[in-house]
Design a protein around this motif. Sequence first.
Motif, PDB file in Angstrom:
ATOM      1  N   ASP A 100       0.808  -1.220   0.000  1.00 23.07           N
ATOM      2  CA  ASP A 100       0.000   0.000   0.000  1.00 23.07           C
ATOM      3  C   ASP A 100       0.844   1.274   0.000  1.00 23.07           C
ATOM      4  O   ASP A 100       0.295   2.369  -0.040  1.00 23.07           O
ATOM      5  CB  ASP A 100      -0.938   0.012   1.214  1.00 23.07           C
ATOM      6  CG  ASP A 100      -2.032  -1.036   1.087  1.00 23.07           C
ATOM      7  OD1 ASP A 100      -2.602  -1.168  -0.013  1.00 23.07           O
ATOM      8  OD2 ASP A 100      -2.309  -1.729   2.079  1.00 23.07           O
ATOM      9  N   PHE A 101       2.157   1.124   0.017  1.00 23.09           N
ATOM     10  CA  PHE A 101       3.052   2.280   0.038  1.00 23.09           C
ATOM     11  C   PHE A 101       3.661   2.525  -1.334  1.00 23.09           C
ATOM     12  O   PHE A 101       3.948   1.593  -2.069  1.00 23.09           O
ATOM     13  CB  PHE A 101       4.170   2.062   1.066  1.00 23.09           C
ATOM     14  CG  PHE A 101       3.673   2.098   2.483  1.00 23.09           C
ATOM     15  CD1 PHE A 101       3.643   3.286   3.189  1.00 23.09           C
ATOM     16  CD2 PHE A 101       3.219   0.947   3.098  1.00 23.09           C
ATOM     17  CE1 PHE A 101       3.168   3.329   4.493  1.00 23.09           C
ATOM     18  CE2 PHE A 101       2.748   0.967   4.403  1.00 23.09           C
ATOM     19  CZ  PHE A 101       2.721   2.161   5.098  1.00 23.09           C
ATOM     20  N   ASP A 102       3.863   3.787  -1.655  1.00 17.62           N
ATOM     21  CA  ASP A 102       4.485   4.168  -2.921  1.00 17.62           C
ATOM     22  C   ASP A 102       5.971   4.414  -2.759  1.00 17.62           C
ATOM     23  O   ASP A 102       6.688   4.550  -3.750  1.00 17.62           O
ATOM     24  CB  ASP A 102       3.829   5.444  -3.468  1.00 17.62           C
ATOM     25  CG  ASP A 102       2.345   5.256  -3.689  1.00 17.62           C
ATOM     26  OD1 ASP A 102       1.980   4.354  -4.466  1.00 17.62           O
ATOM     27  OD2 ASP A 102       1.557   5.986  -3.074  1.00 17.62           O
ATOM     28  N   GLY A 103       6.416   4.543  -1.523  1.00 20.45           N
ATOM     29  CA  GLY A 103       7.822   4.817  -1.286  1.00 20.45           C
ATOM     30  C   GLY A 103       8.212   4.452   0.125  1.00 20.45           C
ATOM     31  O   GLY A 103       7.363   4.223   0.992  1.00 20.45           O
ATOM     32  N   TYR A 104       9.511   4.405   0.346  1.00 14.87           N
ATOM     33  CA  TYR A 104      10.078   4.039   1.634  1.00 14.87           C
ATOM     34  C   TYR A 104      11.281   4.934   1.894  1.00 14.87           C
ATOM     35  O   TYR A 104      12.087   5.189   0.988  1.00 14.87           O
ATOM     36  CB  TYR A 104      10.530   2.579   1.606  1.00 14.87           C
ATOM     37  CG  TYR A 104      11.527   2.227   2.687  1.00 14.87           C
ATOM     38  CD1 TYR A 104      11.112   1.805   3.943  1.00 14.87           C
ATOM     39  CD2 TYR A 104      12.895   2.357   2.460  1.00 14.87           C
ATOM     40  CE1 TYR A 104      12.029   1.508   4.944  1.00 14.87           C
ATOM     41  CE2 TYR A 104      13.819   2.056   3.453  1.00 14.87           C
ATOM     42  CZ  TYR A 104      13.386   1.639   4.684  1.00 14.87           C
ATOM     43  OH  TYR A 104      14.276   1.355   5.670  1.00 14.87           O
TER      44      TYR A 104
END
Length: 123
Positions: A100-104
């Motif tokens: 569910d994340f687009d980046g880290y």
Amino acid sequence: MGQQARVLVIDDSLANAEALAASLVADGLETYYALSGVEALQKLTFWRPHLFIVDINMPEHDGFAVARVLRSIGSTCDAGIIAFTALGRDEFIASGEARDFDGYCQKGGTHTLLLALINGMLV
């Protein structure tokens, strides 16, 4: 973007949330913070961010749960979501809930990498 980009920082640490929000404001972003996923949802009643920066390790509802909820809401399902966490990348990905994340971005250094990630998502 034709308007000032809006970012919501979600972190259970008041000191971390305030510091990151202040840093992003200094970089020209309209920024608010919330100390929990519930508080973040309350802010959505009057303000719509383009991007969320979410801590993972929070009590009650961790960052993975917050991201799932944000993806399920029509007005935020397409917003960018960045995990900003003390977890290492391998540990974050191994959780199996990173989808569910687009980046880290890992906490602990300057915000240069985070800002570059934000700017890349807002173009």
